[in-house]
Design a protein around this motif. Structure first.
Motif, PDB file in Angstrom:
ATOM      1  N   PHE A 136       0.951  -1.187   0.149  1.00  0.00           N
ATOM      2  CA  PHE A 136      -0.183   0.099  -0.108  1.00  0.00           C
ATOM      3  C   PHE A 136       0.690   1.180   0.099  1.00  0.00           C
ATOM      4  O   PHE A 136       0.425   2.199  -0.441  1.00  0.00           O
ATOM      5  CB  PHE A 136      -1.103   0.080   1.194  1.00  0.00           C
ATOM      6  N   GLY A 137       1.784   1.237   0.632  1.00  0.00           N
ATOM      7  CA  GLY A 137       2.970   2.224   0.636  1.00  0.00           C
ATOM      8  C   GLY A 137       3.498   2.726  -0.688  1.00  0.00           C
ATOM      9  O   GLY A 137       3.449   3.701  -0.995  1.00  0.00           O
ATOM     10  N   LEU A 138       3.802   1.616  -1.305  1.00  0.00           N
ATOM     11  CA  LEU A 138       4.327   1.669  -2.658  1.00  0.00           C
ATOM     12  C   LEU A 138       3.182   2.368  -3.667  1.00  0.00           C
ATOM     13  O   LEU A 138       3.451   3.168  -4.192  1.00  0.00           O
ATOM     14  CB  LEU A 138       4.806   0.234  -3.042  1.00  0.00           C
ATOM     15  N   ALA A 139       2.154   1.863  -3.522  1.00  0.00           N
ATOM     16  CA  ALA A 139       0.901   2.178  -4.291  1.00  0.00           C
ATOM     17  C   ALA A 139       0.692   3.678  -3.992  1.00  0.00           C
ATOM     18  O   ALA A 139       0.204   4.586  -4.814  1.00  0.00           O
ATOM     19  CB  ALA A 139      -0.206   1.265  -3.992  1.00  0.00           C
ATOM     20  N   ALA A 140       0.917   3.899  -2.870  1.00  0.00           N
ATOM     21  CA  ALA A 140       0.697   5.473  -2.426  1.00  0.00           C
ATOM     22  C   ALA A 140       1.561   6.385  -3.115  1.00  0.00           C
ATOM     23  O   ALA A 140       1.232   7.469  -3.509  1.00  0.00           O
ATOM     24  CB  ALA A 140       0.614   5.640  -0.839  1.00  0.00           C
ATOM     25  N   GLU A 141       2.893   5.769  -2.941  1.00  0.00           N
ATOM     26  CA  GLU A 141       3.813   6.918  -3.676  1.00  0.00           C
ATOM     27  C   GLU A 141       3.638   7.206  -5.018  1.00  0.00           C
ATOM     28  O   GLU A 141       3.868   7.838  -5.652  1.00  0.00           O
ATOM     29  CB  GLU A 141       5.056   6.219  -3.303  1.00  0.00           C
ATOM     30  N   GLN A 142       3.293   5.881  -5.795  1.00  0.00           N
ATOM     31  CA  GLN A 142       3.009   5.903  -7.247  1.00  0.00           C
ATOM     32  C   GLN A 142       1.745   6.796  -7.434  1.00  0.00           C
ATOM     33  O   GLN A 142       1.844   7.641  -8.399  1.00  0.00           O
ATOM     34  CB  GLN A 142       2.836   4.394  -7.719  1.00  0.00           C
ATOM     35  N   ALA A 143       0.842   6.785  -6.578  1.00  0.00           N
ATOM     36  CA  ALA A 143      -0.373   7.613  -6.933  1.00  0.00           C
ATOM     37  C   ALA A 143      -0.086   9.101  -6.601  1.00  0.00           C
ATOM     38  O   ALA A 143      -0.663   9.812  -7.543  1.00  0.00           O
ATOM     39  CB  ALA A 143      -1.531   7.372  -5.746  1.00  0.00           C
ATOM     40  N   ARG A 144       0.649   9.485  -5.748  1.00  0.00           N
ATOM     41  CA  ARG A 144       1.278  11.011  -5.341  1.00  0.00           C
ATOM     42  C   ARG A 144       1.808  11.277  -6.730  1.00  0.00           C
ATOM     43  O   ARG A 144       1.978  12.525  -7.053  1.00  0.00           O
ATOM     44  CB  ARG A 144       2.113  10.957  -4.090  1.00  0.00           C
ATOM     45  N   ASN A 145       2.579  10.375  -7.442  1.00  0.00           N
ATOM     46  CA  ASN A 145       3.255  10.913  -8.719  1.00  0.00           C
ATOM     47  C   ASN A 145       2.234  11.034  -9.663  1.00  0.00           C
ATOM     48  O   ASN A 145       2.619  11.760 -10.693  1.00  0.00           O
ATOM     49  CB  ASN A 145       4.212   9.657  -9.145  1.00  0.00           C
ATOM     50  N   HIS A 146       1.156  10.526  -9.476  1.00  0.00           N
ATOM     51  CA  HIS A 146       0.116  10.724 -10.632  1.00  0.00           C
ATOM     52  C   HIS A 146      -0.828  11.901 -10.311  1.00  0.00           C
ATOM     53  O   HIS A 146      -1.819  12.351 -10.576  1.00  0.00           O
ATOM     54  CB  HIS A 146      -0.972   9.865 -10.631  1.00  0.00           C
ATOM     55  N   GLY A 147      -0.359  12.753  -9.075  1.00  0.00           N
ATOM     56  CA  GLY A 147      -0.932  13.829  -8.805  1.00  0.00           C
ATOM     57  C   GLY A 147      -2.192  13.753  -7.682  1.00  0.00           C
ATOM     58  O   GLY A 147      -3.206  14.448  -7.426  1.00  0.00           O
ATOM     59  N   VAL A 148      -2.348  12.508  -7.158  1.00  0.00           N
ATOM     60  CA  VAL A 148      -3.522  12.165  -6.375  1.00  0.00           C
ATOM     61  C   VAL A 148      -3.019  12.475  -4.785  1.00  0.00           C
ATOM     62  O   VAL A 148      -1.992  11.978  -4.207  1.00  0.00           O
ATOM     63  CB  VAL A 148      -3.883  10.490  -6.358  1.00  0.00           C
ATOM     64  N   ASP A 149      -4.029  13.180  -4.286  1.00  0.00           N
ATOM     65  CA  ASP A 149      -3.862  13.417  -2.624  1.00  0.00           C
ATOM     66  C   ASP A 149      -4.016  11.897  -1.881  1.00  0.00           C
ATOM     67  O   ASP A 149      -5.258  11.668  -1.712  1.00  0.00           O
ATOM     68  CB  ASP A 149      -4.669  14.608  -2.243  1.00  0.00           C
ATOM     69  N   VAL A 150      -3.048  11.431  -1.346  1.00  0.00           N
ATOM     70  CA  VAL A 150      -3.278  10.055  -0.768  1.00  0.00           C
ATOM     71  C   VAL A 150      -2.580  10.177   0.648  1.00  0.00           C
ATOM     72  O   VAL A 150      -1.645  10.730   0.984  1.00  0.00           O
ATOM     73  CB  VAL A 150      -2.704   8.965  -1.696  1.00  0.00           C
ATOM     74  N   GLU A 151      -3.360   9.732   1.486  1.00  0.00           N
ATOM     75  CA  GLU A 151      -2.687   9.394   3.098  1.00  0.00           C
ATOM     76  C   GLU A 151      -3.208   8.052   3.496  1.00  0.00           C
ATOM     77  O   GLU A 151      -4.050   7.389   2.839  1.00  0.00           O
ATOM     78  CB  GLU A 151      -3.647  10.195   4.075  1.00  0.00           C
ATOM     79  N   MET A 152      -2.349   7.612   4.421  1.00  0.00           N
ATOM     80  CA  MET A 152      -2.482   5.857   4.880  1.00  0.00           C
ATOM     81  C   MET A 152      -2.441   5.897   6.458  1.00  0.00           C
ATOM     82  O   MET A 152      -1.812   6.615   6.786  1.00  0.00           O
ATOM     83  CB  MET A 152      -1.280   5.345   4.134  1.00  0.00           C
ATOM     84  N   VAL A 153      -3.546   5.323   6.882  1.00  0.00           N
ATOM     85  CA  VAL A 153      -3.794   5.082   8.391  1.00  0.00           C
ATOM     86  C   VAL A 153      -3.503   3.623   8.565  1.00  0.00           C
ATOM     87  O   VAL A 153      -4.234   2.686   7.984  1.00  0.00           O
ATOM     88  CB  VAL A 153      -5.155   5.613   8.866  1.00  0.00           C
ATOM     89  N   VAL A 154      -2.301   3.233   9.405  1.00  0.00           N
ATOM     90  CA  VAL A 154      -2.241   1.907   9.681  1.00  0.00           C
ATOM     91  C   VAL A 154      -2.805   1.340  11.079  1.00  0.00           C
ATOM     92  O   VAL A 154      -2.552   2.075  11.989  1.00  0.00           O
ATOM     93  CB  VAL A 154      -0.648   1.721   9.733  1.00  0.00           C
ATOM     94  N   VAL A 155      -3.661   0.288  11.110  1.00  0.00           N
ATOM     95  CA  VAL A 155      -4.488   0.002  12.119  1.00  0.00           C
ATOM     96  C   VAL A 155      -3.609  -1.051  12.969  1.00  0.00           C
ATOM     97  O   VAL A 155      -3.041  -1.969  12.348  1.00  0.00           O
ATOM     98  CB  VAL A 155      -5.672  -0.656  11.881  1.00  0.00           C
ATOM     99  N   ALA A 156      -3.403  -0.767  14.289  1.00  0.00           N
ATOM    100  CA  ALA A 156      -2.638  -1.921  14.985  1.00  0.00           C
ATOM    101  C   ALA A 156      -3.471  -2.053  16.271  1.00  0.00           C
ATOM    102  O   ALA A 156      -2.933  -1.194  17.531  1.00  0.00           O
ATOM    103  CB  ALA A 156      -1.127  -1.392  15.131  1.00  0.00           C
ATOM    104  N   ASP A 157      -4.256  -2.816  16.531  1.00  0.00           N
ATOM    105  CA  ASP A 157      -5.031  -2.809  17.567  1.00  0.00           C
ATOM    106  C   ASP A 157      -5.000  -4.048  18.619  1.00  0.00           C
ATOM    107  O   ASP A 157      -5.752  -4.590  19.419  1.00  0.00           O
ATOM    108  CB  ASP A 157      -6.477  -2.772  17.268  1.00  0.00           C
ATOM    109  N   ASP A 158      -3.954  -5.080  18.113  1.00  0.00           N
ATOM    110  CA  ASP A 158      -3.765  -6.414  18.587  1.00  0.00           C
ATOM    111  C   ASP A 158      -3.165  -6.079  20.237  1.00  0.00           C
ATOM    112  O   ASP A 158      -2.253  -5.409  20.404  1.00  0.00           O
ATOM    113  CB  ASP A 158      -2.717  -6.999  17.879  1.00  0.00           C
TER     114      ASP A 158
END
Length: 508
Positions: A48-70
């Motif tokens: 997902f991080g790699l896709a987010a970086e690629q999407a930003r290169n396409h001009g998309v505003d992308v953020e990522m939230v990582v859930v760690a609830d264990d």
């Protein structure tokens, strides 16, 4: 609730290309921003991080939230807490905030705050089985496993089966243990949203009994149970178990939780209009940005083809052995993912020439494993091949160039994967091998083969050494150290690959 969901293989994260396609589809349909909600597993973070970086290169505003609830581990490893069923609560709250028209920055800030008050713990009476494979772990009759994951991993503690009231009480004790670094801090008077999640094979009757036990236990401890949901929200194939998720709430959170949604499986759906806008449109045509598919043969093409064929056949031979090793430390699919990559390469070889430029070959293989292999292994191998390919341009194929290339690939895996030598991962085989290959920079002409054979032996020794290492990264880091007595499957795969390369090159 969600505008898009991207699925990978069983217990594996989806490839970055699929994730990027979903992001661009939403962007093309008018989304002002895209929030990726990711469970805390190495493969998911990488892909997902790699896709987010690629999407930003396409001009998309992308953020990522990582859930760690264990809440299972009293002292989580470097990999951190796993993402479990609390993820669906973040889906709901983030979707409701988006429906209200909140900005991407505000949504990220709000759900990040809410995550501090979410905890999950699982318990099961049985393991699960990846289709066509053996059970992920062994559990004797009459025993139950506490703190297991959603990918078939064994838990942190085993005990005899008890009543629902006793089990739920033990679970809440574990989740709220103040001495644990994974503690969910609760106090008298806290308002809670409770989710009882069926891991796959419990009956409705059993789920009702467990739900009642959870409500009574929490209320007897002075908590206010404001909302309860019970059902199959985040399953683990046919596992006979359940997980309990608790979320601290306030009037604002309850309002978001109660907001109408068109998600068909969300409980208490009152029907009516859809929440948010529809993005059911075709993806926007895009350029992959990958290597040109114009491959020209060269003097080294037959040799590299022979090496690839041997590597593929070796990985297929090792499939069940790697699965068996992985069942002791993960979800039992390491051999399957490597076999998927091997089969994809074999198919590719049937319809493509092997380019004379090694860098072009590695770049093509990087795209192939990214798309076909899946999981964290696919992302790591793709990172390795992508980084290495840049050091083998212009047809360079001498020993020093290959050594520098694999060194760059190894560094990329360390940088993005978060693991290092001694963490009981594939790096424990790769790092010693790379160190040996780097000696090729000072090796006399013609000495490259000797360096490669020495590197393969160092890789084999490194893989064997993982028997005695404590896992500090990857899925094995969630397993009790005393259960890890076999070599790491990823390290064994690296050693097998290098051994196959040597065998192919030594053949007349």
């Amino acid at each position: 609730m969600l505008s898009a969901a991207v699925a990978g293989g069983v217990f594996a994260s989806p490839p970055p290309a699929s994730i990027l396609a979903a992001i661009l589809c939403l962007h093309g349909a008018g989304a002002s921003g895209v929030l990726l909600i990711v469970k805390n597993y190495t493969g998911d973070r990488l892909n997902f991080g790699l896709a987010a970086e690629q999407a930003r290169n396409h001009g998309v505003d992308v953020e990522m939230v990582v859930v760690a609830d264990d809440c299972a581990f009293t002292c989580p490893s470097k990999a951190g807490k796993r993402g479990l069923c609390g993820t669906i609560l973040i889906h709901k709250l983030a979707g409701a905030l988006a429906d209200e028209g909140c900005s991407l920055v505000h949504i990220v800030a709000k759900v990040t705050e809410v995550l501090q008050g979410i905890g999950t713990l699982g318990v099961s009476l049985s393991p699960c089985s990846v289709p066509g494979c053996r059970p992920s772990f062994e559990l004797p009759p009459g025993d139950m496993e506490l703190g297991l994951g959603i990918h078939g991993e064994p838990g942190v503690r085993r005990s005899k089966v008890a009543t629902a009231d006793e089990v739920v009480s033990a679970m809440i004790d574990h989740m709220t243990n103040a001495a644990s670094q994974s503690c969910l801090h609760l106090q008298t008077g806290d308002v809670l949203v409770v989710c009882v999640n069926n891991l796959g094979a419990l009956s409705r009757l059993e789920m009702a009994v467990v739900t009642r036990a959870a409500i009574l236990c929490l209320e007897n401890r002075g908590m206010v149970v404001a909302r309860v949901m019970a059902g199959s929200f985040m399953t683990s194939l046919e596992m006979a178990g359940m997980s309990l998720t608790l979320m601290r709430a306030n009037p604002e959170i309850l309002k978001l939780f109660d907001a109408k949604t068109s998600a068909p499986a969300w409980p208490n759906l009152s029907g009516g209009c859809a929440s948010g806008r529809s993005y059911l449109t075709a993806p926007t045509p895009m350029s992959t940005g990958g290597p040109q598919d114009v491959l020209l043969e060269g003097p080294q093409s037959p040799v590299m083809r022979k090496v690839l064929e041997r590597v593929c056949s070796t990985l297929l031979e090792y499939q069940e052995e790697l699965n068996a090793l992985d069942r002791a430390s993960g979800d039992g699919d390491c051999g399957n993912t490597h076999a998927q990559a091997a089969k994809a390469i074999q198919v590719w070889l049937q319809s493509h020439v092997v380019p004379g430029c090694p860098g072009q070959l590695l770049s093509a293989l990087a795209g192939l494993v990214q798309e076909k292999m899946g999981g964290s292994s696919g992302a790591l191998y793709s990172l390795f091949l992508t980084a290495a390919s840049g050091h083998l341009t212009g047809g360079r194929s001498h020993a020093a160039a290959w050594a520098n290339a694999v060194h760059a690939g190894m560094q990329a895996m360390r940088r993005y994967g978060g693991a290092d030598l001694g963490d009981r991962t594939m790096l424990d085989a790769l790092c010693p091998a790379v160190d040996e290959l780097m000696k090729a920079n000072s090796t006399p002409p013609g000495g490259g083969m000797a360096a490669l054979k020495a590197a393969a032996q160092r890789a084999a020794d490194g893989a064997e050494s993982t028997r005695s290492l404590a896992a500090k990264a990857g899925r094995a880091s969630y397993i009790a150290a005393e259960r890890l007595t076999l070599p790491d499957p990823g390290a064994k795969a690296v050693a097998a690959i290098l051994s196959a390369v040597v065998e192919a090159l030594e053949e007349p």
